[in-house]
Design an enzyme around this catalytic site. Sequence first.
Site, PDB file in Angstrom:
ATOM      1  N   CYS A   1      21.860  25.228 -19.690  1.00 16.02           N
ATOM      2  CA  CYS A   1      23.172  25.862 -19.555  1.00 16.02           C
ATOM      3  C   CYS A   1      24.232  25.367 -20.524  1.00 16.02           C
ATOM      4  CB  CYS A   1      23.643  25.719 -18.113  1.00 16.02           C
ATOM      5  SG  CYS A   1      22.620  26.709 -17.005  1.00 16.02           S
TER       6      CYS A   1
ATOM      7  N   THR B   1      24.181  33.743 -16.122  1.00 13.35           N
ATOM      8  CA  THR B   1      25.371  33.546 -16.959  1.00 13.35           C
ATOM      9  C   THR B   1      25.345  34.575 -18.070  1.00 13.35           C
ATOM     10  OG1 THR B   1      25.299  31.218 -16.444  1.00 13.35           O
ATOM     11  CG2 THR B   1      26.568  31.853 -18.386  1.00 13.35           C
TER      12      THR B   1
ATOM     13  N   GLU C   1      26.743  31.401 -10.995  1.00 11.87           N
ATOM     14  CA  GLU C   1      26.232  30.256 -10.222  1.00 11.87           C
ATOM     15  C   GLU C   1      26.827  28.980 -10.815  1.00 11.87           C
ATOM     16  OE1 GLU C   1      23.806  28.953 -13.599  1.00 11.87           O
ATOM     17  OE2 GLU C   1      23.992  27.912 -11.703  1.00 11.87           O
ATOM     18  N   PHE C   2      26.970  27.981  -9.957  1.00 13.62           N
ATOM     19  CA  PHE C   2      27.488  26.685 -10.407  1.00 13.62           C
ATOM     20  C   PHE C   2      26.553  25.578  -9.926  1.00 13.62           C
ATOM     21  CE2 PHE C   2      31.285  28.464 -12.060  1.00 13.62           C
ATOM     22  CZ  PHE C   2      31.710  29.454 -11.187  1.00 13.62           C
ATOM     23  N   LEU C   3      25.234  25.859 -10.013  1.00 15.37           N
ATOM     24  CA  LEU C   3      24.247  24.927  -9.456  1.00 15.37           C
ATOM     25  C   LEU C   3      23.792  23.924 -10.512  1.00 15.37           C
ATOM     26  CD1 LEU C   3      21.966  27.566  -7.639  1.00 15.37           C
ATOM     27  CD2 LEU C   3      24.028  26.449  -6.744  1.00 15.37           C
TER      28      LEU C   3
ATOM     29  N   GLY D   1      22.281  18.204 -22.356  1.00 12.72           N
ATOM     30  CA  GLY D   1      21.147  19.114 -22.602  1.00 12.72           C
ATOM     31  C   GLY D   1      21.062  20.107 -21.461  1.00 12.72           C
TER      32      GLY D   1
ATOM     33  N   GLU E   1      20.967  21.478 -11.723  1.00 14.37           N
ATOM     34  CA  GLU E   1      19.537  21.233 -11.455  1.00 14.37           C
ATOM     35  C   GLU E   1      19.392  19.824 -10.883  1.00 14.37           C
ATOM     36  OE1 GLU E   1      16.834  22.205 -14.612  1.00 14.37           O
ATOM     37  OE2 GLU E   1      17.929  24.028 -15.081  1.00 14.37           O
TER      38      GLU E   1
ATOM     39  N   LYS F   1       3.378  33.335 -11.567  1.00 15.57           N
ATOM     40  CA  LYS F   1       4.428  32.641 -10.806  1.00 15.57           C
ATOM     41  C   LYS F   1       4.534  33.258  -9.409  1.00 15.57           C
ATOM     42  CE  LYS F   1       8.211  31.185 -12.951  1.00 15.57           C
ATOM     43  NZ  LYS F   1       9.551  31.102 -13.606  1.00 15.57           N
TER      44      LYS F   1
ATOM     45  N   LEU G   1      32.090  11.722 -16.722  1.00 17.43           N
ATOM     46  CA  LEU G   1      32.593  10.733 -17.703  1.00 17.43           C
ATOM     47  C   LEU G   1      31.536   9.651 -17.936  1.00 17.43           C
ATOM     48  CD1 LEU G   1      36.336  10.210 -16.635  1.00 17.43           C
ATOM     49  CD2 LEU G   1      35.466  11.505 -18.602  1.00 17.43           C
TER      50      LEU G   1
HETATM   51  C1  UDX Z   1      18.848  31.843 -15.486  1.00 18.15           C
HETATM   52  C2  UDX Z   1      19.724  32.114 -16.693  1.00 18.15           C
HETATM   53  O1  UDX Z   1      19.013  31.631 -17.829  1.00 18.15           O
HETATM   54  C3  UDX Z   1      21.005  31.362 -16.607  1.00 18.15           C
HETATM   55  O2  UDX Z   1      21.848  31.737 -17.671  1.00 18.15           O
HETATM   56  C4  UDX Z   1      21.692  31.723 -15.340  1.00 18.15           C
HETATM   57  O3  UDX Z   1      22.839  30.891 -15.214  1.00 18.15           O
HETATM   58  C5  UDX Z   1      20.751  31.576 -14.155  1.00 18.15           C
HETATM   59  O4  UDX Z   1      19.511  32.264 -14.340  1.00 18.15           O
HETATM   60  P1  UDX Z   1      17.183  29.944 -14.936  1.00 18.15           P
HETATM   61  O5  UDX Z   1      16.998  30.208 -13.503  1.00 18.15           O
HETATM   62  O6  UDX Z   1      17.068  28.547 -15.447  1.00 18.15           O
HETATM   63  O7  UDX Z   1      18.594  30.466 -15.449  1.00 18.15           O
HETATM   64  O8  UDX Z   1      16.171  30.900 -15.718  1.00 18.15           O
HETATM   65  P2  UDX Z   1      14.606  30.734 -15.812  1.00 18.15           P
HETATM   66  O9  UDX Z   1      14.172  29.464 -15.180  1.00 18.15           O
HETATM   67  O10 UDX Z   1      14.276  31.045 -17.219  1.00 18.15           O
HETATM   68  O11 UDX Z   1      14.066  31.918 -14.861  1.00 18.15           O
HETATM   69  C6  UDX Z   1      14.249  33.238 -15.188  1.00 18.15           C
HETATM   70  C7  UDX Z   1      13.150  34.000 -14.431  1.00 18.15           C
HETATM   71  O12 UDX Z   1      13.327  35.394 -14.628  1.00 18.15           O
HETATM   72  C8  UDX Z   1      11.734  33.652 -14.919  1.00 18.15           C
HETATM   73  O13 UDX Z   1      10.926  33.336 -13.808  1.00 18.15           O
HETATM   74  C9  UDX Z   1      11.243  34.934 -15.589  1.00 18.15           C
HETATM   75  O14 UDX Z   1       9.856  35.141 -15.410  1.00 18.15           O
HETATM   76  C10 UDX Z   1      12.054  35.989 -14.841  1.00 18.15           C
HETATM   77  N1  UDX Z   1      12.260  37.223 -15.576  1.00 18.15           N
HETATM   78  C11 UDX Z   1      12.820  37.184 -16.823  1.00 18.15           C
HETATM   79  C12 UDX Z   1      11.918  38.445 -14.968  1.00 18.15           C
HETATM   80  O15 UDX Z   1      11.425  38.468 -13.861  1.00 18.15           O
HETATM   81  N2  UDX Z   1      12.130  39.602 -15.642  1.00 18.15           N
HETATM   82  C13 UDX Z   1      12.682  39.599 -16.898  1.00 18.15           C
HETATM   83  O16 UDX Z   1      12.840  40.682 -17.473  1.00 18.15           O
HETATM   84  C14 UDX Z   1      13.028  38.356 -17.507  1.00 18.15           C
HETATM   85  C1  UDX Z   2      25.354  22.497 -15.321  1.00 14.81           C
HETATM   86  C2  UDX Z   2      26.626  22.658 -14.506  1.00 14.81           C
HETATM   87  O1  UDX Z   2      26.979  21.395 -13.920  1.00 14.81           O
HETATM   88  C3  UDX Z   2      26.414  23.694 -13.405  1.00 14.81           C
HETATM   89  O2  UDX Z   2      27.630  23.882 -12.691  1.00 14.81           O
HETATM   90  C4  UDX Z   2      25.973  25.008 -14.057  1.00 14.81           C
HETATM   91  O3  UDX Z   2      25.760  26.002 -13.085  1.00 14.81           O
HETATM   92  C5  UDX Z   2      24.713  24.800 -14.855  1.00 14.81           C
HETATM   93  O4  UDX Z   2      24.923  23.788 -15.853  1.00 14.81           O
HETATM   94  P1  UDX Z   2      23.049  21.281 -15.133  1.00 14.81           P
HETATM   95  O5  UDX Z   2      22.944  21.666 -16.564  1.00 14.81           O
HETATM   96  O6  UDX Z   2      21.926  21.572 -14.218  1.00 14.81           O
HETATM   97  O7  UDX Z   2      24.366  21.983 -14.482  1.00 14.81           O
HETATM   98  O8  UDX Z   2      23.258  19.699 -15.062  1.00 14.81           O
HETATM   99  P2  UDX Z   2      24.493  18.697 -15.091  1.00 14.81           P
HETATM  100  O9  UDX Z   2      24.241  17.719 -13.999  1.00 14.81           O
HETATM  101  O10 UDX Z   2      25.792  19.376 -15.133  1.00 14.81           O
HETATM  102  O11 UDX Z   2      24.257  17.907 -16.501  1.00 14.81           O
HETATM  103  C6  UDX Z   2      24.313  18.639 -17.691  1.00 14.81           C
HETATM  104  C7  UDX Z   2      24.057  17.658 -18.835  1.00 14.81           C
HETATM  105  O12 UDX Z   2      25.169  16.762 -18.971  1.00 14.81           O
HETATM  106  C8  UDX Z   2      22.827  16.775 -18.649  1.00 14.81           C
HETATM  107  O13 UDX Z   2      22.191  16.615 -19.907  1.00 14.81           O
HETATM  108  C9  UDX Z   2      23.404  15.452 -18.170  1.00 14.81           C
HETATM  109  O14 UDX Z   2      22.579  14.347 -18.510  1.00 14.81           O
HETATM  110  C10 UDX Z   2      24.717  15.411 -18.933  1.00 14.81           C
HETATM  111  N1  UDX Z   2      25.762  14.611 -18.290  1.00 14.81           N
HETATM  112  C11 UDX Z   2      26.271  15.008 -17.101  1.00 14.81           C
HETATM  113  C12 UDX Z   2      26.234  13.480 -18.952  1.00 14.81           C
HETATM  114  O15 UDX Z   2      25.735  13.122 -20.030  1.00 14.81           O
HETATM  115  N2  UDX Z   2      27.243  12.764 -18.392  1.00 14.81           N
HETATM  116  C13 UDX Z   2      27.801  13.131 -17.191  1.00 14.81           C
HETATM  117  O16 UDX Z   2      28.719  12.438 -16.724  1.00 14.81           O
HETATM  118  C14 UDX Z   2      27.296  14.274 -16.526  1.00 14.81           C
END
Ligand code: UDX
Ligand code: UDX
Length: 433
Positions: free
Chosen positions: A260, A122, A148-150, A257, A152, A37, A250
């Site tokens: 998070c 988280t 974080e509150f991002l 899914g 995807e 990566k 809503l």
């Molecule tokens: C992660 C956490 O899962 C989530 O709970 C938090 O809110 C935001 O950070 P995400 O960015 O989706 O979410 O994680 P992921 O896409 O799995 O990336 C984690 C990265 O950390 C990977 O690239 C992995 O290679 C790296 N990693 C993991 C390290 O560099 N060192 C480690 O020991 C473990």
């Molecule tokens: C979520 C939170 O929104 C974000 O603040 C946190 O940091 C990470 O988790 P994310 O999981 O990337 O973000 O996507 P989000 O757009 O929130 O959707 C989450 C799931 O809910 C998805 O499966 C989406 O399809 C579903 N969803 C969302 C619904 O079914 N209905 C809705 O009205 C909104």
Amino acid sequence: MINKLGVIGAGYVGLVSAACFADLGFKVCVVDYDTQKIDALKNAIIPIHEPQLAELVKKSINNNHLTFSESYNDIEDCCAVIMTVGTPSNDDGSANLDYLYSATRELMNVAKDGCVIILKSTVPIGTAKNIMKLVPDTKHFHIVNNPEFLREGNAIYDFQNPDRIVIGMSSDEPKAIISYLYSHFIKQDVPILFTDNTTAETIKYASNSYLAMRIAFINEITTLCETSGANISDTAEGMGMDARIGKHYLHPGPGFGGSCFPKDTKALSYFATSNELDLPIIQNIMHSNLNRIEDLIEKLHSTFSSNQCKNIAVLGLTFKANTDDMRDSPAIPIVKALLKNGYSLKFYDPSHTTQIKEYLDITLQNSIDEALDGADAAVILTEWSEFQLISPQKFEHSLNKKVIYDMRNILNSEVILKQGLKYFALGFSPSTL
Ligand code: UDX
Ligand code: UDX
């Protein structure tokens, strides 16, 4: 004030955070133990599908604000390091913190005295306090929570336009560095809440669990509408007109899914159960979500079998639109159930996600046309705009049994029905369509 910012974990959150801080003018070095990566990132090859991320990374690499490394030695001189390593679920629903602890230990071995370690991953309530116990007696680190509150697919927008910034810390010592890090937003009057570590951890879990609960709630109301004959779109709109409720989160769907909501609701439920707390709402969000998926599998099977549909075009596999992330996508159990019931399936996903093989032994078609070709029916699982743009004529011409199951309610039912298609959607019983 901040000579260089370290970020550990080049995932969805780490990469977006690093690129956005670099774009604000900070010198950022991202460390990840995945050497493949890191090599790709050094060549500005982005391993994830996140709109505008590639451009931002390239721009920051070119102006020498963003570097990548697999060695913690390259961040030993940082006065602040952000942790964004994964905290996935264990089988019992608790968060797996192995990665976080190992990455934190490795950082503490090299970090300079006074370094601010910022937990953006988280983490379960109480984690920061446990991490403080890892700090060697010979060193002084500040452990800060900054959840974080991002979302995807919207991550860069969400980073650049936060509703609030939450900071948890055990003393005021790191406040100056944190305020400097977020000075761009403070100048824009973005609310920043300084609180203690445990409260910051709770805000994150409570926020995500509340949003997940909202989705589970509207999906249960959707099921109620399918029985009562009420219109779910108008119901959600009518609810959302109440300022106390608001219109967001809503939208009915196949269940929430992603990496998070499922993980975080399970972790909060685990916290309640392991502390012998009886919190039925929090402890049943996942139950409601899984119910939703099972209910839709039954409805799909009933619709397809009563319309003699055997060949199905599955449109959308990621957990939501504008991402390639398949983690906990509802499409996974739905596709497995359809395969188990003997349906012949073809798949298309606009992200062309490479994560498929981690979850399903299937292949993606190269286009919507290829997926629709020869199908009796189509099911839409993800709200990609590409699917909204499929013409009713295309559906009518391609689908032998003229059946569409729209699990995101993104198509215009009147136009579809006018084309002579059988349109099934969420919250609408066939008789009301
Ligand atoms: C992660 C956490 O899962 C989530 O709970 C938090 O809110 C935001 O950070 P995400 O960015 O989706 O979410 O994680 P992921 O896409 O799995 O990336 C984690 C990265 O950390 C990977 O690239 C992995 O290679 C790296 N990693 C993991 C390290 O560099 N060192 C480690 O020991 C473990
Ligand atoms: C979520 C939170 O929104 C974000 O603040 C946190 O940091 C990470 O988790 P994310 O999981 O990337 O973000 O996507 P989000 O757009 O929130 O959707 C989450 C799931 O809910 C998805 O499966 C989406 O399809 C579903 N969803 C969302 C619904 O079914 N209905 C809705 O009205 C909104």
